[in-house]
Design a protein around this motif. Structure first.
Motif, PDB file in Angstrom:
ATOM      1  N   LEU B 118      68.089  24.056 -66.063  1.00  0.00           N
ATOM      2  CA  LEU B 118      66.719  24.472 -65.768  1.00  0.00           C
ATOM      3  C   LEU B 118      66.615  25.944 -65.400  1.00  0.00           C
ATOM      4  O   LEU B 118      65.526  26.485 -65.352  1.00  0.00           O
ATOM      5  N   LEU B 119      67.751  26.565 -65.119  1.00  0.00           N
ATOM      6  CA  LEU B 119      67.679  27.883 -64.477  1.00  0.00           C
ATOM      7  C   LEU B 119      67.551  29.012 -65.495  1.00  0.00           C
ATOM      8  O   LEU B 119      67.586  28.818 -66.695  1.00  0.00           O
ATOM      9  N   ASP B 140      58.564  41.210 -60.333  1.00  0.00           N
ATOM     10  CA  ASP B 140      58.154  40.414 -59.172  1.00  0.00           C
ATOM     11  C   ASP B 140      56.799  39.746 -59.455  1.00  0.00           C
ATOM     12  O   ASP B 140      56.220  39.936 -60.529  1.00  0.00           O
ATOM     13  N   ALA B 141      56.328  38.970 -58.486  1.00  0.00           N
ATOM     14  CA  ALA B 141      55.096  38.199 -58.696  1.00  0.00           C
ATOM     15  C   ALA B 141      53.885  39.110 -58.888  1.00  0.00           C
ATOM     16  O   ALA B 141      52.978  38.806 -59.672  1.00  0.00           O
ATOM     17  N   PHE B 171      62.341  30.221 -61.696  1.00  0.00           N
ATOM     18  CA  PHE B 171      62.744  30.013 -60.306  1.00  0.00           C
ATOM     19  C   PHE B 171      62.833  31.325 -59.525  1.00  0.00           C
ATOM     20  O   PHE B 171      62.178  31.476 -58.511  1.00  0.00           O
ATOM     21  N   ILE B 172      63.635  32.288 -60.017  1.00  0.00           N
ATOM     22  CA  ILE B 172      63.822  33.543 -59.264  1.00  0.00           C
ATOM     23  C   ILE B 172      62.470  34.217 -59.036  1.00  0.00           C
ATOM     24  O   ILE B 172      62.238  34.823 -57.999  1.00  0.00           O
ATOM     25  N   LEU B 173      61.564  34.107 -60.018  1.00  0.00           N
ATOM     26  CA  LEU B 173      60.200  34.602 -59.815  1.00  0.00           C
ATOM     27  C   LEU B 173      59.184  33.462 -59.763  1.00  0.00           C
ATOM     28  O   LEU B 173      58.293  33.463 -58.922  1.00  0.00           O
ATOM     29  N   HIS B 175      59.272  30.434 -58.766  1.00  0.00           N
ATOM     30  CA  HIS B 175      59.275  29.571 -57.591  1.00  0.00           C
ATOM     31  C   HIS B 175      59.517  30.323 -56.287  1.00  0.00           C
ATOM     32  O   HIS B 175      59.738  29.713 -55.262  1.00  0.00           O
ATOM     33  N   THR B 176      59.533  31.632 -56.338  1.00  0.00           N
ATOM     34  CA  THR B 176      59.688  32.406 -55.108  1.00  0.00           C
ATOM     35  C   THR B 176      58.315  32.781 -54.570  1.00  0.00           C
ATOM     36  O   THR B 176      57.469  33.276 -55.321  1.00  0.00           O
ATOM     37  N   TYR B 177      58.131  32.527 -53.275  1.00  0.00           N
ATOM     38  CA  TYR B 177      56.888  32.893 -52.605  1.00  0.00           C
ATOM     39  C   TYR B 177      57.011  34.309 -52.071  1.00  0.00           C
ATOM     40  O   TYR B 177      58.017  34.652 -51.443  1.00  0.00           O
ATOM     41  N   GLY B 357      71.318  30.952 -64.989  1.00  0.00           N
ATOM     42  CA  GLY B 357      71.007  31.161 -63.576  1.00  0.00           C
ATOM     43  C   GLY B 357      72.167  31.651 -62.730  1.00  0.00           C
ATOM     44  O   GLY B 357      72.033  31.782 -61.513  1.00  0.00           O
ATOM     45  N   ASN B 359      74.432  33.710 -60.481  1.00  0.00           N
ATOM     46  CA  ASN B 359      74.031  34.801 -59.591  1.00  0.00           C
ATOM     47  C   ASN B 359      74.555  36.146 -60.095  1.00  0.00           C
ATOM     48  O   ASN B 359      75.654  36.229 -60.631  1.00  0.00           O
TER      49      ASN B 359
END
Lengths: 183, 395
Positions: B118-119, B140-141, B171-173, B175-177, B357, B359
C-alpha cells in the motif's frame, strides 16, 4: 529549536492514529507546528494487530518526512503487545515512556523515565468503554507539559460531537490528576 | 467561507481544494490511500457545500471514461486514483489528453504489485509519463491544496488545453495531518473563473471528439507537443499570479534551494524534498556546498532549467522513488538527456530509494551528498545506487 518526536504503540482499533492526531492538533491549537502520521512501514493495519502512530511538534515549520526511529516520547496503549514489539526501540536516553497500566512494569533499560496511568479504568469510568487514548493524552500533558489540557480539550471537541467529546475531556482531566510518578 | 488555517491530512486538503475549484462533475472509485479524498468530496456534495454531480462509478476505467464524457460537453471535472487504479485507467488517459480535455486528477502515489503493498513510490504515475498528461509532484499538504487550484488554471488555459495529474506521496502526505492555510472562496473564484470552452459537443454546432484520422495524425500530435511546450510558460505565469494573490509561490516547473554556489545537488520529487532541505541546512552549517533541485513538473519537462543547473554544478544526484527495471531510474533518464545539452559534464549518480515506502532518512541523504562531493572532486563510482538496503544488495 524545539522538536519533539513521539511514537504511540497500540492495537488496531484502539485509536492510536486518532491519538497522534489529537496531540498534534492540540499543539497546533497552541500555535506550534505539528505533524501526525500513521505507521509508514507495513500498511497492513487491522483490528487487533500491533500498530504505531507518530507525531512531531516544533516551534518552527517541520520539513522532515523521514520515519521517526529515535523518539523522545513513547506511549504504550496496550502493554500486552510488549511480547511482540520492542516498545523501547530507539527511545532516546532520558526519554519518557508512558504506559496504560494499573501497576509499574519492569523495563530492560534504566536510562529512560517510565510513567504509568490506569487509562483503561479511567476510560471505563468516564466514557463507559475502554478507549483509553484520550486519558493517555491527559497523562502526557501532565508529565511533559508539551500540550495543555485546554488545548487537548479543544482538539477533542474538533474531532468528536457533544457528549462524547465532554466524556473524553473528563477522561483527560482525570488522567491528568491520577498519573503516577510526577513530582 | 473566510480564509483560515486548519489542521488536516493531505487527502483532506485535496478535497477542500476541489470544493473551492467548483467542478461540475466528479467521478471516482475509492482506492487506498486516495479514499479519504473521494469520501470527503462526496460528503461535500451530500451536505450541499459543493454543487457538483458525483458519479459513483464501478472502476477507475469508468471513472476516467465518465470524466471524459463530462468534459466532452464542457464540464470542469475531477477524479482521483492511485497505483493499480491508475494502471487500470491507463487505456483512457491518452483519450483525455488527445481530445484536449483539461481534466484534473489527483494521484496518491502508491507502489504497484507484485509484491502487493500500500505504501508510496512513484512507479504508478511515472509509468504514465507518455500519456500526454502533465504531471506535478507535491512536497506537502499545502502545496497539494494549492496545486489543485493551479492545475485547473493551467489545464484550462486556451494555450494549453491538456489534463493535469497532481501527485501526492501515499501516506507520507495523504495521511499526514498538518497545517493548511485555506483561502477565501472569493479569492479562489477570482483566481479560477468558471470554465468556458469551444472544445465541446454542442447541439447548435455539431462536432465530434475522439475522432478517427489517418491523414492528420502526425500533425495532430505535433500540435499537442507544441502546446505542451507552451505550457512551460503558462505554468510559470500561473504560479506567479498565485503568489501575488495568495502569498505562496513554488517556482513553476522546478525549485532550486541553496544552489547558488553548490558543488553537488540532489534532484527530488515529492515529499522527500523536505527531508533533503533539512539535511542541506545542517550540512551548509558545516561548510558543505550542497543544494536541492525540487522537480515539480516532469511533464512538461523543465529542460532549459536542468541545462542551466548542469552548467553550474560539478555533481548531480537524482533520487528516484521508482525504477525502470532493466535500465535505471525514470527521472534520472529524463534529467540525463537534458544534461547532455549542457556545455559541461557534471558527474551523475542515480539513487534509487523509497520503493514500496522504504524509509529515506536524513543519514541516507547525507551519505548521498558526501558521495556526490567526492564525485565532484573526480572520484569514480557506481552510476546507479540503491538507498537504505543492506550493503550486499547495493549493486
Amino acid at each position: 529549536m524545539l522538536l519533539v518526536e513521539l511514537r504511540i504503540h497500540g492495537r488496531g482499533g484502539q485509536g492510536s492514529v486518532a491519538m497522534a492526531e489529537m496531540i498534534a492538533g492540540a499543539a497546533f491549537a497552541e500555535g506550534k507546528f505539528a505533524q501526525a502520521f500513521p505507521y509508514l512501514g507495513g500498511g497492513g493495519e487491522r483490528r487487533g494487530a500491533p500498530v504505531q502512530a507518530y507525531a512531531r511538534i516544533s516551534d518552527s515549520p517541520i520539513k522532515l518526512r523521514e520515519k521517526i526511529e529515535e523518539p523522545d516520547l513513547v506511549i504504550v496503549q496496550d502493554p500486552t503487545i510488549m511480547e511482540m514489539v520492542d516498545v523501547l526501540s530507539g527511545l532516546k536516553k532520558d526519554g519518557v515512556i508512558l504506559f496504560n497500566s494499573e501497576s509499574t512494569i519492569e523495563l530492560s533499560r534504566e536510562d529512560v523515565r517510565a510513567f504509568f496511568v490506569p487509562a483503561s479504568r479511567i476510560a471505563i469510568e468516564t466514557i463507559g468503554r475502554p478507549i483509553m487514548n484520550t486519558a493517555l493524552i491527559g497523562a502526557l500533558a501532565r508529565i511533559t507539559g508539551l500540550v495543555s489540557v485546554d488545548a487537548v480539550a479543544e482538539a477533542i471537541r474538533e474531532k468528536f460531537p457533544g457528549e462524547i467529546a465532554e466524556k473524553n475531556v473528563l477522561a483527560v482531566r482525570k488522567a491528568y490528576e491520577q498519573v503516577g510518578g510526577v513530582e | 467561507m473566510p480564509g483560515k488555517k486548519i489542521f488536516i491530512s493531505g487527502d483532506e486538503a485535496v478535497a477542500e481544494a476541489v470544493r473551492m475549484a467548483r467542478p461540475h462533475v466528479i467521478s471516482a472509485y475509492p482506492i487506498t490511500p486516495q479514499t479519504v479524498t473521494v469520501e470527503r468530496i462526496s460528503d461535500f456534495v451530500e451536505d450541499g457545500s459543493l454543487k457538483s454531480e458525483y458519479l459513483h462509478v464501478e472502476s477507475e476505467h469508468s471513472a476516467m471514461s465518465a470524466a471524459i464524457g463530462a468534459a466532452a460537453v464542457g464540464a470542469r471535472t475531477f477524479t482521483a486514483t492511485s497505483s493499480q487504479g491508475l494502471l487500470y485507467m491507463a487505456e483512457t488517459l491518452p483519450y483525455a489528453s488527445g481530445a484536449r480535455f483539461p481534466i484534473v486528477m489527483m494521484n496518491a502515489n502508491r507502489t504497484v504489485a507484485t509484491p502487493w503493498a500500500l505504501l508510496s513510490d512513484h512507479r504508478d504515475s511515472l509509468s504514465q509519463l507518455d500519456s500526454g498528461w502533465m504531471q506535478v509532484y507535491c512536497e506537502d499538504a499545502q502545496e497539494a491544496f494549492d496545486m489543485i487550484l493551479q492545475a485547473y488554471r493551467i489545464a484550462e488555459d486556451p494555450r494549453v488545453m491538456s489534463p493535469v495529474m497532481v501527485n501526492l506521496d501515499g501516506f507520507i502526505l495523504t495521511h499526514t495531518y498538518e497545517m493548511v492555510d485555506l483561502p477565501d472562496q472569493e479569492e479562489v473564484d477570482a483566481f479560477l473563473p468558471p470554465y468556458r470552452t469551444e472544445n465541446r459537443m454542442d447541439l447548435e454546432e455539431p462536432r465530434t471528439v475522439c475522432y478517427a484520422s489517418l491523414d492528420e495524425y502526425m500533425e495532430f500530435h505535433m500540435k499537442q507537443e507544441f502546446d505542451m511546450r507552451k505550457a512551460r510558460a503558462v505554468i510559470a505565469e500561473v504560479d506567479r499570479d498565485f503568489g501575488i494573490r495568495f502569498g505562496r509561490q513554488y517556482g513553476g516547473l522546478l525549485e532550486k534551494y541553496r544552489c547558488e554556489d553548490a558543488d553537488a545537488v540532489i534532484f527530488t520529487l515529492g515529499s522527500v524534498t523536505g527531508t533533503v532541505r533539512s539535511v542541506i541546512d545542517s550540512m551548509r552549517g558545516n561548510g558543505y556546498r550542497v543544494g536541492l533541485v525540487k522537480m515539480r513538473f516532469v511533464r512538461p519537462f523543465p529542460e532549459d532549467e536542468v541545462v542551466d543547473i548542469a552548467e553550474k554544478v560539478k555533481a548531480i544526484g537524482v533520487l528516484d522513488r521508482d525504477l525502470s527495471i532493466g535500465y535505471e531510474g525514470i527521472v534520472f533518464s529524463n534529467v540525463s538527456s537534458s544534461v547532455l545539452r549542457a556545455c559541461s559534464a557534471p558527474a551523475m549518480v542515480n539513487y534509487i530509494g523509497g520503493l514500496g515506502g522504504r524509509n529515506i532518512s536524513k543519514d541516507n541523504i547525507q551519505e548521498m551528498f558526501l558521495e556526490l562531493l567526492r564525485a565532484a572532486d573526480g572520484e569514480k563510482g557506481k552510476r546507479v545506487r540503491f538507498v537504505n538496503v543492506g550493503s550486499e544488495y547495493d549493486g
